[in-house]
Design a protein around this motif. Sequence first.
Motif, short mmCIF file in Angstrom:
data_model
loop_
_atom_site.label_atom_id
_atom_site.label_comp_id
_atom_site.label_asym_id
_atom_site.label_seq_id
_atom_site.Cartn_x
_atom_site.Cartn_y
_atom_site.Cartn_z
N ASP A 177 0.82 -1.22 0.00
CA ASP A 177 0.00 0.00 0.00
C ASP A 177 0.86 1.26 0.00
N GLN A 214 -2.47 1.13 -14.66
CA GLN A 214 -3.03 2.47 -14.57
C GLN A 214 -3.68 2.80 -15.91
N THR A 248 -6.98 7.71 -14.79
CA THR A 248 -6.86 7.99 -13.36
C THR A 248 -7.29 6.79 -12.52
N THR A 249 -7.70 5.71 -13.14
CA THR A 249 -8.17 4.52 -12.43
C THR A 249 -7.09 3.46 -12.40
N TYR A 300 1.60 6.07 -7.26
CA TYR A 300 0.38 6.55 -7.90
C TYR A 300 -0.37 7.61 -7.11
N GLY A 301 -0.01 7.83 -5.86
CA GLY A 301 -0.73 8.80 -5.04
C GLY A 301 -1.90 8.20 -4.29
N THR A 302 -2.23 6.96 -4.56
CA THR A 302 -3.32 6.27 -3.88
C THR A 302 -3.05 4.78 -3.91
N SER A 303 -3.69 4.07 -3.00
CA SER A 303 -3.56 2.61 -3.02
C SER A 303 -4.91 1.95 -3.31
N LYS A 304 -5.90 2.75 -3.69
CA LYS A 304 -7.22 2.21 -4.02
C LYS A 304 -7.22 1.69 -5.45
N THR A 305 -7.56 0.42 -5.60
CA THR A 305 -7.62 -0.19 -6.92
C THR A 305 -8.97 -0.86 -7.12
N LYS A 325 1.07 4.05 -2.95
CA LYS A 325 0.79 5.47 -2.70
C LYS A 325 1.93 6.35 -3.19
#
Length: 153
Positions: free
Chosen positions: A46, A132, A135-136, A53-58, A50
Motif C-alpha cells: 500500500d 493504470q 486515473t483509475t 500513484y498517489g493512492t492505493s485504491k484499486t 501510494k
Amino acid sequence: MNRRKFLGLGLGLGAAAVMLPSTLSAVNFRETNKSAFEGPKSHTVDDAMKELYGTSKTTVGKVKLKAPDIAENGAVVPLQVSSDLAGKTVAIFQDANPESLVAVYTVPADGIIDYKLRIKMAKTGTVTAVVQDGTTLFSASKMVKVTAGGCGG
C-alpha cells in the motif's frame, strides 16, 4: 553467388534498421521515483503504491495475473500480466521482500499489455499487478507459496 546475396541482404537490412526511427523510450522509475522503491515507508504494498500513484485504491478486475501456486525456487518466480486496457503503466508489487515495488513498465500509445517476467521472492507472499488506465487503477493479486529445497510442501 549465395555469399554475395547474403552479404548484400545483410548490409541492406542493417542500413534500413539504422534509418528507422525508434518510437520506444524508457523511464527509469528507480531514479525518477526513488521513494516508491526504497523509501522508508515503502515496506508495504500500500505504501509503495501510494508513493508511485498517489493512492492505493484499486479496482479488482480487467487485469490477468498468471503466477504459479507453488514456486519451488524463489529466485525465479515466473509471472505474466495481461490486460485489454489502454493503460499508461503496469506495476508489479509483492509483500515477500523488504522492497515491495518490483517493476514498473511504461506502456506505449496503442501498446499491448502482455508482459512476462521473473521475480525473486524470499518467502511465501502475495504478488499484485496494477495497471493504470487514466486515473483509475485496476489490479489482480495472487498468493505464491515459495518452498525451500523444491520439496513442494
